[in-house]
Design a protein around this motif. Structure first.
Motif, PDB file in Angstrom:
ATOM      1  N   ARG A 322     -11.437 -28.297   1.773  1.00  0.00           N
ATOM      2  CA  ARG A 322     -11.407 -28.480   0.159  1.00  0.00           C
ATOM      3  C   ARG A 322     -12.808 -28.992  -0.267  1.00  0.00           C
ATOM      4  N   LYS A 333     -11.778 -28.120  -7.942  1.00  0.00           N
ATOM      5  CA  LYS A 333     -11.436 -28.068  -6.458  1.00  0.00           C
ATOM      6  C   LYS A 333     -11.067 -26.808  -6.009  1.00  0.00           C
ATOM      7  N   VAL A 335     -10.339 -24.137  -2.109  1.00  0.00           N
ATOM      8  CA  VAL A 335      -9.951 -24.304  -0.807  1.00  0.00           C
ATOM      9  C   VAL A 335     -10.557 -23.096  -0.246  1.00  0.00           C
ATOM     10  N   SER A 372     -14.412 -18.767  -0.991  1.00  0.00           N
ATOM     11  CA  SER A 372     -13.175 -19.579  -1.103  1.00  0.00           C
ATOM     12  C   SER A 372     -11.955 -18.451  -1.069  1.00  0.00           C
ATOM     13  N   ASP A 542     -11.514 -32.652   3.989  1.00  0.00           N
ATOM     14  CA  ASP A 542     -11.896 -32.807   2.532  1.00  0.00           C
ATOM     15  C   ASP A 542     -13.053 -33.270   2.261  1.00  0.00           C
ATOM     16  N   THR A 544     -14.496 -33.231  -0.988  1.00  0.00           N
ATOM     17  CA  THR A 544     -14.776 -33.894  -2.269  1.00  0.00           C
ATOM     18  C   THR A 544     -15.111 -35.142  -2.168  1.00  0.00           C
ATOM     19  N   TRP A 551      -4.715 -35.563   1.040  1.00  0.00           N
ATOM     20  CA  TRP A 551      -4.766 -34.106   1.277  1.00  0.00           C
ATOM     21  C   TRP A 551      -4.458 -33.793   2.855  1.00  0.00           C
ATOM     22  N   ALA A 556      -2.888 -28.426   2.431  1.00  0.00           N
ATOM     23  CA  ALA A 556      -4.137 -27.153   2.771  1.00  0.00           C
ATOM     24  C   ALA A 556      -3.310 -25.993   2.925  1.00  0.00           C
ATOM     25  N   ALA A 559      -2.152 -24.978  -0.468  1.00  0.00           N
ATOM     26  CA  ALA A 559      -3.104 -24.439  -1.220  1.00  0.00           C
ATOM     27  C   ALA A 559      -3.377 -22.697  -0.636  1.00  0.00           C
TER      28      ALA A 559
END
Length: 588
Positions: A322, A333, A335, A372, A542, A544, A551, A556, A559
């Motif tokens: 992410r 955000k 993935v 992505s 992650d 971010t 998360w 995941a 997502a």
């Protein structure tokens, strides 16, 4: 009325005030003129005012069904000179308005013009300054206003709208029937009956309504019906009945197709839920996910790629990350799937399906091309559809589904024929105004729509496939029950066990929408930091920079599921209008 009331607006087609025309009749009178607005600009003066002495409206039904309308409005201006009239006539409830003219027998008209402003016609008339009694004469043709209801023509005309803020001393409305009408006077229906006289002049029948004083903001509407003599549009009541019966016919027409769609599904035997120690079904994950969704209308492929991504990540082929993507306004955000060239790979002794292995290899190659998962979803639609088709064919080769493409093609041909017949019938119904034809069109349209569902059954699960599908569902349900039972216990070890079972079976549990991410969130909140790490294995990361570690792998996978599917929706609405006709306004 003071000079500040320069452009008062009124509406044609307001609810009928007369007690004979009840609310049902007023609602049924649709598709006529809508509104009018009148204004008068005055030469400089103090405390201008006006009154309306008489309001006469002549409506003559022409052979083509249009109305030739003449309105004569007598104003009494006081307190100064008036020199200009402004009037607007919307065209929302008639096909068109033509030949709009304005004149006066009492004053010299300097200039008159008609301009179109959106859905309105704006009439401007300038005349020499005048005071006292001034008659305004407006003429126009209204096309597509006459109605039909049960074999009769209907003229429903709101002669005076409710926008006049002063009383009207007297009203006269004269409706002339078309030349084609040759019936007797008792075949003519009129409302309000207390104000009317029906007579024949020079071989043409007419109805003359005379009414006394009208209070301010009061509508006066008339209704004249007679045996059908000209083509018209359906009235409100008849339109509602036609619509209702057509919808009922359409629903009835859909039933055979829906029944076939249900009938053409494979067997669905019951199976006992698997125990916590039972092994997953002896079937590659990709084929199991396809078997679950092969007969679904709404979920085809929505969880397949999420399960594949999760399984490939768990086996060390990729890592789900992410990250934050810079946008014009802030960040968002995303993935992505980072393919690992030096991952541990699979156990060489593990059984493989050649088709599934080839699909996984190509999937990794295509994932590596995109930044992505969102970009992968948008740009690889053809690939994802081809993968679903390949897996379905593989299921057919194993005898788990039966190919019904031939049956589906025949059904689609019938659907196309039914749709064409429905369209042709609708065209005829609109031209002839036939209620039975509209209902037949609804039935044919319903048959075609139901056939679409039946034609979607290109594959049917076999007996063996039904038993294996039941085992897969039982396995997933058994894991869910085990996790839920362990998660409900306050003891830490039991909750750790629930998290471990969730992660070991995540690729299968992701096929149950929402369960994995929801359960992971609950367990993550209840476990301490050390044990919560079970939910965050090394194949997720992650980037971010957030300090919270919420998360999890299940999030995941969720997502990934969201990035592997798309949804769409739509709406429809409808409305109805009231009586047409016209007159109303203000002066200053």
């Amino acid at each position: 009325m003071t000079a500040e009331k320069r452009f008062a607006r009124v509406e044609f087609g307001a609810p009928h005030p007369h007690p004979v025309l009840n609310a049902t009749m007023a609602a049924a009178a649709t598709l006529l003129m809508a509104a009018a607005a009148v204004g008068v600009d005055a030469a400089p003066a103090q405390e201008k005012s006006y009154e309306i002495g008489s309001y006469d409206v002549d409506v003559a039904v022409r052979p083509d069904g249009s109305y030739a309308v003449t309105e004569r409005i007598t104003f009494r201006f006081a307190g100064g000179d008036f020199s200009r009239i402004h009037r607007e006539i919307p065209r929302s409830r008639v096909d068109s308005l033509t030949g709009v003219e304005a004149s006066s027998p009492d004053v010299a008209v300097r200039q008159s013009s008609v301009e179109r402003s959106g859905d309105r016609l704006r009439v401007r008339v300038q005349f020499v300054p005048a005071r006292g009694a001034v008659e305004l004469v407006l003429r126009y043709r209204a096309h597509g206003a006459i109605q039909e209801d049960d074999g009769r023509n209907v003229v429903h005309w709101a002669a005076v709208g409710d926008g006049w803020e002063v009383p009207v001393d007297s009203v006269r409305v004269h409706v002339t029937l078309p030349d084609a009408f040759v019936g007797a006077p008792d075949s003519v229906g009129v409302e309000p009956a207390s104000d009317v006289r029906v007579r024949s002049v020079d071989g043409r029948w007419s109805a003359q309504f005379v009414h006394g004083r009208l209070d301010p903001s009061t509508t006066y509407a008339v209704r004249v019906s007679f045996p059908r003599a000209v083509a018209g549009r359906a009235s409100g009541d008849r339109s509602a009945r036609i619509f209702l019966f057509s919808v009922i016919a359409a629903v009835a027409g859909m039933l055979p197709g829906l029944w076939l769609a249900w009938r053409w599904t494979g067997p669905d035997p019951d199976a006992e839920p698997a125990t916590s120690g039972s092994a997953p079904p002896d079937l590659p994950l990709a084929l199991g996910a396809t078997l679950l969704e092969v007969e679904s209308f709404s979920r085809r492929g929505t969880r397949l790629f999420a399960a594949l991504l999760t399984d490939l990540a768990r086996r060390g082929h990729l890592r789900l990350e992410r990250y934050e993507e810079d946008r014009l306004l802030g960040t968002r955000k995303r993935v992505r799937a980072r393919v690992l060239e030096d991952g541990p790979g699979d156990d060489p002794d593990a059984p493989k399906d050649e088709v599934v292995a080839g699909i996984e290899e190509e999937l990794l190659e295509r994932l590596d091309r995109h930044e992505s998962l969102r970009a992968f979803r948008k740009e690889e639609k053809e690939f994802r559809e081809r993968v679903r088709e390949q897996l379905t064919v593989r299921l057919a080769e194993r005898g788990l589904v039966a190919d019904r493409s031939g049956r589906a093609r025949s059904t689609r041909r019938l659907v196309a024929a039914g749709g064409a017949a429905a369209a042709l019938t609708m065209a005829l119904a609109s031209v002839l105004g036939s209620a039975p034809l509209w209902e037949l069109a609804g039935l044919l349209g319903g048959l075609a729509l139901g056939g679409v569902f039946a034609a979607a059954r290109r594959h049917e699960v076999t007996e063996d496939g039904g038993r294996l599908r039941a085992r897969i569902r039982a396995f997933i349900e058994g894991r869910k029950r085990t996790i839920e039972a362990a998660g409900d216990v306050e003891e830490g070890p039991r909750r750790r066990e629930a998290a471990r079972i969730l992660m070991e079976n995540l690729s299968w549990l992701i096929l149950e929408p929402g369960f994995a991410a929801r359960t992971a969130s609950e367990l993550d909140e209840e476990l301490d930091e050390e044990n919560a790490a079970i939910l965050r294995p090394g194949w997720i990361r992650d980037l971010t920079g957030e300090e919270d570690a919420a998360w999890t792998a299940a999030h995941a996978a969720g997502a990934a599921a969201a990035s592997s599917s798309a949804a769409a929706s739509g709406a429809a609405g409808a409305g109805a209008a009231g009586a047409a006709g016209g007159g109303g306004g203000g002066a200053a």
